[in-house]
Design an enzyme around this catalytic site. Structure first.
Site, mmCIF file in Angstrom:
data_model
loop_
_atom_site.group_PDB
_atom_site.id
_atom_site.type_symbol
_atom_site.label_atom_id
_atom_site.label_comp_id
_atom_site.label_asym_id
_atom_site.label_seq_id
_atom_site.Cartn_x
_atom_site.Cartn_y
_atom_site.Cartn_z
ATOM 1 C CG HIS A 60 -17.759 12.283 9.346
ATOM 2 N ND1 HIS A 60 -18.282 13.525 9.082
ATOM 3 C CD2 HIS A 60 -16.982 12.440 10.460
ATOM 4 C CE1 HIS A 60 -17.847 14.394 9.975
ATOM 5 N NE2 HIS A 60 -17.070 13.756 10.824
ATOM 6 C CG HIS A 62 -16.337 11.764 13.804
ATOM 7 N ND1 HIS A 62 -15.321 12.534 13.277
ATOM 8 C CD2 HIS A 62 -15.784 10.545 14.073
ATOM 9 C CE1 HIS A 62 -14.201 11.811 13.235
ATOM 10 N NE2 HIS A 62 -14.460 10.618 13.699
ATOM 11 C CG ASP A 64 -19.193 16.455 15.369
ATOM 12 O OD1 ASP A 64 -18.870 15.289 15.079
ATOM 13 O OD2 ASP A 64 -18.572 17.453 14.935
ATOM 14 C CG HIS A 65 -20.669 15.614 11.434
ATOM 15 N ND1 HIS A 65 -20.618 16.592 10.466
ATOM 16 C CD2 HIS A 65 -19.625 15.858 12.282
ATOM 17 C CE1 HIS A 65 -19.573 17.376 10.697
ATOM 18 N NE2 HIS A 65 -18.965 16.961 11.793
ATOM 19 C CG HIS A 137 -12.654 14.238 9.306
ATOM 20 N ND1 HIS A 137 -12.107 15.159 10.176
ATOM 21 C CD2 HIS A 137 -13.721 13.701 9.964
ATOM 22 C CE1 HIS A 137 -12.810 15.186 11.297
ATOM 23 N NE2 HIS A 137 -13.782 14.302 11.194
HETATM 24 ZN ZN LIG Z 1 -15.620 14.495 12.294
HETATM 25 ZN ZN LIG Z 2 -17.306 17.504 13.100
#
Ligand SMILES: [Zn+2]
Ligand SMILES: [Zn+2]
Length: 246
Positions: A60, A62, A64-65, A137
């Protein structure tokens, strides 16, 4: 398949746990699942080269990914005396193409080298077969089941408890979960350790790897204990640079 955990952490900066990223290798092909901030350096620490990555599967959007995708492409395009010949596939959820066009194309221009794919259901990237399921999420977030050479690994990405995760994980050799918190700190949109164990139990997976660990005052071992209460199989707490052959 060979797996290296590049980042077992989250968006919270941590010297112990990098943001999410996983390296997978099978039959000479190398892919990343997620590419959070710091993933490129973690690859170096793992003794793997960013030059050899064939594809990145993003769960996804976000940061951090996702955040090291830009440095990865920059490095592939701008490393002195290096000319990338093979394409880099960047695959991910709905909205990835638009995001790439808005954020990346103005910087790098249009590049033949980069191929963007939005995953709907299944995708073949030999020798890997990837199937996906929507997670609870973010609007676009996906979980992936990756199979190669007769074995399977499921990555929940960021996810809350969901029957679709159980179906995707059916009899998998390894289930890698968002294990953000223990039950007492459970947050919507993420799995608790107990829920990770429950999914592993219901899906009948062989092994459970707890990852996406937020820093906490509660000892990490508590997550393993909590998951182990509902799952009889092996429960492992992910650590950065941990290697497994699946
Ligand atoms: Zn996330
Ligand atoms: Zn995450």
């Amino acid at each position: 398949m060979k797996l290296i955990v590049l980042g077992s952490g989250t968006c919270v900066p941590s010297l112990k746990r990098n943001a999410p990223g996983y390296f997978l290798e099978s039959e000479g092909m190398r892919i990343l699942v997620d590419c959070g901030s710091g993933t490129l350096l973690q690859l170096e620490r793992a003794g793997k080269s960013y030059k050899d990555i064939d594809a990145v599967f993003v769960t996804h959007l976000h940061p951090d990914h996702f955040a090291d995708l830009m440095p990865l492409i920059h490095a592939l395009l701008a490393t002195p005396k290096f000319k990338r010949e093979k394409k880099l596939l960047i695959a991910g959820p709905a909205g990835l193409k638009e995001y790439y066009q808005n954020a990346f194309t103005p910087i790098f221009g249009r590049r033949e080298l980069i191929e963007i794919a939005e995953i709907q259901g299944e995708i073949e990237f030999e020798p890997f077969s990837i199937s996906s399921a929507k997670t609870i999420h973010s609007p676009e977030s996906l979980a992936y089941r990756i199979e190669s050479g007769g074995t399977s690994i499921v990555f929940t990405g960021d996810a809350d408890y969901d029957e679709r995760l159980i179906a995707l994980s059916n009899n998998a050799d390894l289930l890698i979960t968002d294990c953000s918190f223990t039950h007492s700190l459970k947050m919507k949109g993420h799995l608790s350790a107990g829920e990770c164990g429950l999914i592993a139990n219901k899906a009948g997976v062989k092994r459970l790897l707890l990852s996406h660990i937020y820093p906490s005052d509660i000892p990490d071992s508590e997550r393993v204990r909590e998951a182990g209460e509902v799952f009889d199989g092996e429960v492992v707490l992910a650590e950065d640079l941990m290697e497994m052959v699946i």
